[in-house]
Write a protein that holds these residues in place. Structure first.
Motif, PDB file in Angstrom:
ATOM      1  N   ALA A  54      -5.957  -2.805  -5.632  1.00 32.02           N
ATOM      2  CA  ALA A  54      -6.488  -1.531  -5.150  1.00 32.02           C
ATOM      3  C   ALA A  54      -7.483  -0.940  -6.142  1.00 32.02           C
ATOM      4  O   ALA A  54      -7.409  -1.187  -7.352  1.00 32.02           O
ATOM      5  CB  ALA A  54      -5.346  -0.548  -4.901  1.00 32.02           C
ATOM      6  N   THR A  79      -9.117  -1.546  -1.049  1.00 31.31           N
ATOM      7  CA  THR A  79      -8.282  -2.649  -1.521  1.00 31.31           C
ATOM      8  C   THR A  79      -8.917  -3.982  -1.147  1.00 31.31           C
ATOM      9  O   THR A  79      -9.400  -4.158  -0.018  1.00 31.31           O
ATOM     10  CB  THR A  79      -6.880  -2.556  -0.888  1.00 31.31           C
ATOM     11  OG1 THR A  79      -6.215  -1.393  -1.384  1.00 31.31           O
ATOM     12  CG2 THR A  79      -6.046  -3.782  -1.205  1.00 31.31           C
ATOM     13  N   ALA A 114       0.835  -1.207   0.000  1.00 28.21           N
ATOM     14  CA  ALA A 114       0.000   0.000   0.000  1.00 28.21           C
ATOM     15  C   ALA A 114       0.863   1.248   0.000  1.00 28.21           C
ATOM     16  O   ALA A 114       2.081   1.196   0.213  1.00 28.21           O
ATOM     17  CB  ALA A 114      -0.935  -0.005   1.207  1.00 28.21           C
ATOM     18  N   GLN A 159      -5.344   1.033   4.160  1.00 26.41           N
ATOM     19  CA  GLN A 159      -5.253   0.038   3.105  1.00 26.41           C
ATOM     20  C   GLN A 159      -3.963  -0.778   3.227  1.00 26.41           C
ATOM     21  O   GLN A 159      -3.781  -1.739   2.495  1.00 26.41           O
ATOM     22  CB  GLN A 159      -5.288   0.711   1.726  1.00 26.41           C
ATOM     23  CG  GLN A 159      -6.627   1.316   1.353  1.00 26.41           C
ATOM     24  CD  GLN A 159      -6.628   1.804  -0.079  1.00 26.41           C
ATOM     25  OE1 GLN A 159      -6.936   1.076  -1.004  1.00 26.41           O
ATOM     26  NE2 GLN A 159      -6.263   3.073  -0.258  1.00 26.41           N
ATOM     27  N   GLY A 160      -3.075  -0.359   4.110  1.00 27.62           N
ATOM     28  CA  GLY A 160      -1.809  -1.046   4.293  1.00 27.62           C
ATOM     29  C   GLY A 160      -1.848  -1.997   5.462  1.00 27.62           C
ATOM     30  O   GLY A 160      -2.146  -3.173   5.324  1.00 27.62           O
TER      31      GLY A 160
END
Length: 974
Positions: A696, A670, A169, A218-219
């Protein structure tokens, strides 16, 4: 001891505990002859827990102890007619442990077993790696939050300025927490140093299969928890000695400073009222750290940078009644950076540096209550404050407040970026968080046990900024620069242009708010099967500085996982999961159309007299050049539009005028799929392998085409309208990863661990820069003037790093206790290089008939990007590094003295981690290179383009890996 394997392998629970003050869960089943045993009293005690926690097993023999502070626990199981059993287990922050126990009839010898002796590797579907302060204190690392994250598989330090990216991400899109509170910058997403190293208890990093209890990322999720005191007084005093002269030389630090720069840390904690009221305090005060630095090549002027960063923490933990705890904490940073230069843009001279202040505060109040065997609640309020003070140019006049930019070699000089003396210059980036949560434990003979968590979270990011780009609001983008006689002389010709960045309206506060609700069920069906069933609801609502609602969207995020244990005793587990992660709405994106506080951008071509084009002739100084250029435009004071040659305007972006948001922005998101296998053998061996795929969606982008329209401002200038929106095609960003990790303790004095990450980040959307954080793609701006095959082709992204290896070992020598303890540790790191290509610009305007745009792309500012090579044609060096530490401690009564010298990069490897990527073409060097038709011709290197003179070379000392460095820590603790 027959049940040891099942007890060690914590197979049942799949979900980590949710956001809030980080704590752990302990669940399990008590059985006799294979049947669940009801009515067993389970008691947990720990030095980190006020009082004892007691529950009774259900009719099915299941039990759950929730909201336990991280630490080592003694667990006892007791019921009349059966032999008592004791277990010892380590419980990490945001970790759920399953501890199944078998009781025997009275008369059989009691058992005491040690379970889970500090393994860093999670045993459930969520890939979470935990590093305690005990281990980090032994390793040759800095003991920071970043040190623990850097050791974690699935994490690379390849974002802008070396920021961490998790599972592919963008670096800003993580959720980084200290004591359950987000500590990230509102714009760039970088974590603030809101901790004191010796106050950290442990750090956990989750990189995949993350519970629905976490959101706005999103990471990955990073959870750091600090110490809380205890029933016994404890404390420490540490001095860490640094010296610029203890660092090996590189091409950029020949002139090192012989100056000892200690950093002092102190902690103290203990009881005010045992089992009821604990306190903890910590401080970190450096002697101002001086470092020999240099400006960017080719100027390379040495100077001294300083960083005076004092940190303070106070925490109070109160349990007025059994099972009800209130915790309040306060962390503060007073920081002054001397001779600071804007690190993401290379600068040539000392006029580009300044002193700035960065005060910060973090305040948290948390209540946690266990209302019954089955039900607990939690509430938390947190507020974080951060301010930029005195950041930027100290002058707002035309000469000293104007930034000069060398287009050929990439450097900036004459004046700092930003403005410290303009109206409303202090920038504030604050946040506020309100959290409510309940956890219910349900046991059923047919459907197993369920730990069900449900909660609500309201997170608000608040931002106040007048984003001045320079003291005068002007950049002069000169074609080249001549370095002679210790000075810099701008070269001006027809490739030179003027950038004007006025702020039409001074700032009003903006606000980005996320409302979240979630339900997550960690379900253990039986000894063979366990599941995680979760869903998260996020509603993002953002108000820009104009007061306009620019985002109002809702997302549902399923988080599903399953674990299969074929033996039922925990020695081998197979995991599979699917998750959707929805990122936080980004402050600088929802404010992209706001006129308040945001700079407009006007670009004017220059067709006046050439200046300093003959290096052997008489050279005009930079002040003379600035005066001549402003006189040509008829500019006599800062923040003034040109009164002459105003028709040379070739590009403009005016927030609130030609930059618009229509219909609101959505949150990027994502999809993630994982599959893995894990094994734990006894209490000394853990192994895990995970495969991860991510895709993503909904990228930020600006679209300007014939359908978006035109608009006229109050000065009767006509502009093409750019719409900021979310798009998918033609953008893409994908990640493939394989994470392998292990931890082995062959015998008590030796601990070995490590991990290997193979990953591939692929696509054509980067979406972030060092200066701005999240940015929009411009692939849909003026589509007639570009083709994707050369403007934005797919390939390995800048964050792509194929191999990352971390291996460590600690060993304690067998010496007499009268001598003390002596140990060694080693950390081996290996990172393969990251990609870059020859990215320049192309003069497409000459080969396109304007279909009706008011300001078609042209000149150095507007010319579209062109990949003269594949975007991943080159790679930086592979980086290998060996770090060593010696650990010595000796006990004097209640006091222990300790000493730890460290040598980092023992073999002084000198690989490049970043390089100059300047490319020359007819756009920025028209007298040297010929134009070509990008739609029909293939450019020839040396004819149509060339790599810049420093292409592939270091720009500053920061472009090299850390040279061999020595540092020493010493102190006392009790």
């Amino acid at each position: 001891m027959a049940g040891l394997g099942a007890a060690v392998l914590l197979t049942a629970s799949l979900g980590a505990l949710g956001q809030g003050l980080p704590s752990g869960n302990l669940t399990g089943r008590v059985s006799y002859e294979g049947q669940g045993l009801p009515g067993v009293t389970i008691t947990a005690t720990s030095p980190n827990l006020q009082g004892a926690r007691t529950v009774t097993s259900s009719s099915n023999g299941d039990y759950s102890l929730v909201k336990l502070p991280p630490g080592e626990y003694a667990i006892t199981y007791a019921i009349s007619g059966f032999q008592n059993v004791s277990r010892t287990v380590n419980l990490g922050a945001a970790q759920t442990v399953t501890l199944d126990t078998t009781l025997s009839m009275t008369g059989i010898v009691a058992s005491t077993e040690v379970v889970g002796r500090g393994e860093q590797i999670s045993d459930n579907a969520s890939q979470t790696t935990t590093y305690t302060s005990e281990l980090l204190n032994k390793l040759p690392v800095a003991r920071t939050l970043a040190s623990a994250v850097n050791l974690t598989p699935g994490v690379t330090a390849n974002g802008p300025n070396g920021a961490f990216t998790i599972s592919g991400a963008q670096s800003f899109d993580n959720n980084i927490l200290v004591n359950g509170v987000n500590i990230q910058d509102n714009v760039r997403g970088t974590p603030f140093n809101l901790f004191i190293e010796d106050a950290i208890q442990e750090t956990s990093t989750s990189t995949s299969a993350i519970s629905a209890e976490y959101g706005r990322f999103q990471g990955g999720v990073v959870n750091t928890i600090t110490k809380s005191g205890g029933n016994v007084f404890s404390g420490s005093f540490r001095t860490t000695l640094n010296n610029d002269a203890w660092q090996a030389r590189t091409a950029f630090n020949e002139d090192r400073i012989q100056s000892l720069s200690p950093v002092y840390e102190a902690t103290l904690g203990g009881p005010i009222w045992k089992d009821r009221v604990w306190f903890f305090g910590a401080g970190r005060i450096p002697k101002v750290l001086s470092a020999a630095s240099t400006t960017s090549a080719p100027a390379s002027v040495p100077f001294t940078a300083t960083n005076d960063e004092k940190r303070y923490e106070g925490k109070l933990t109160v349990t007025p009644f059994d099972n009800h705890t209130v915790t309040g904490s306060y962390i503060r940073i007073d920081q002054t950076q001397g001779n600071y230069g804007f690190a993401s843009l290379p600068f040539y001279d000392l006029e580009s540096v300044y002193d700035r202040e960065l005060p910060q505060e973090l305040m948290t109040g948390n209540y946690s209550g266990v209302l019954s065997n089955n039900f607990s609640v939690e509430a938390q309020y947190a507020k974080r404050k951060f301010t930029f003070k005195n950041a930027g140019s100290q002058f707002d006049d035309l000469i000293r407040g104007t930034v000069l930019h060398d287009q050929t070699q990439g450097g900036f000089y004459n004046s700092p970026i930003f403005c410290a003396v303009c109206p409303g210059a202090d920038e504030k980036r604050d946040s506020e968080d309100i959290l409510l949560k309940g956890t219910y434990f349900l046991s059923s003979k047919t459907l197993g046990s369920h730990t069900i968590a449900a909660g609500f979270d309201q997170f608000t990011g608040q931002h106040f900024s007048n984003n001045y780009q320079s003291g005068s609001s002007y950049f002069i983008n000169a074609t080249d620069a001549i370095f002679a006689n210790g000075d810099i002389f701008p070269v001006v010709d027809s490739s030179t242009y003027l950038g004007f960045y006025p702020i039409p309206r001074l700032a009003q506060p903006s606000e980005a708010r996320t409302y979240s609700g979630y339900v997550n069920d960690s379900w253990k069906l039986n000894n063979n099967f366990a599941f995680n069933l979760g869903v998260r609801w996020d509603k993002n609502r953002a108000k820009d500085a104009n007061g306009a609602i620019t985002a109002d969207d809702t997302n549902l995020s399923p988080r599903l996982a399953a674990t299969f244990d074929p033996t039922g005793n925990g020695t081998l587990r197979f995991n599979v999961s699917y998750a959707k992660y929805v990122g936080a709405i980004q402050d600088n994106q929802v404010g992209a159309a706001a006129s308040f506080g945001a700079p407009a951008a006007y670009y004017y071509g220059y067709s006046g007299p050439s200046i300093n084009t003959d290096p052997n002739g008489t050279l005009l100084t930079r002040a003379q050049v600035i005066q001549q250029i402003f006189a040509w435009y008829g500019i006599t004071s800062p923040n003034q539009f040109p009164t002459q040659h105003a028709d040379d305007l070739f590009g403009a972006s005016v927030p609130g005028v030609n930059t618009q948001i229509r219909g609101g922005l959505r949150s990027p998101n994502t999809d993630e799929f994982t599959v893995g296998v894990a094994s734990t053998l006894g209490s000394r061996v853990s192994f895990r392998l995970d495969g991860i795929y991510r895709n993503a969606h909904d990228f930020y982008s600006t679209r300007t085409d014939l359908s978006t329209g035109q608009i006229t401002d109050e000065l009767q200038n006509v502009y093409d309208i750019g719409i900021v929106e979310n798009v998918n095609s033609p953008l893409q960003r994908k990640y493939y990863g394989l994470n392998v990790q292990f931890a082995v303790r062959p015998f008590e004095s030796l601990s070995v661990g490590g991990n290997w990450t193979w990953s591939h980040a692929y696509g054509n959307f980067l979406g972030e820069t060092a200066g701005s954080g999240p940015v929009q793609s411009n692939v849909l701006e003026y589509p007639e003037y570009k083709e994707q095959r050369w403007n934005n082709p797919s390939g390995d992204l800048l964050q792509d790093q194929r191999h990352k290896v971390r291996l460590y070992a600690t060993y304690d020598l067998p010496v007499p206790r009268s001598v003390g303890t002596i140990g060694f540790s080693v950390l081996q790191q290996y990172d393969t290089g990251t990609p870059y290509g020859a990215l320049g610009q192309v003069n497409a305007e000459a080969f396109v008939t304007n279909p009706g745009y008011a300001t078609p792309p042209s000149g150095s500012s507007g010319a579209p990007a062109y990949y003269y090579t594949a975007r991943d044609a080159f790679r930086t060096d592979n980086i290998a590094r060996t770090d060593l530490a010696l650990n010595f401690a000796h006990q004097f009564g209640p006091l222990e003295i300790f000493l730890q010298p460290q040598v980092l990069n023992v073999f002084n490897n000198q690989g490049l981690v970043a390089v100059n990527t300047t490319v020359l073409s007819s756009v920025n060097a028209s007298d040297q290179y010929s134009s070509f038709n990008p739609f029909t011709e293939t450019p020839v290197e040396g004819v149509n383009w060339a790599k810049g003179p420093l292409f592939g070379q270091a720009r500053t000392g920061l472009d090299y890996q850390l040279p061999r460095t020595v540092r020493v820590s010493m102190g006392i603790r009790f």
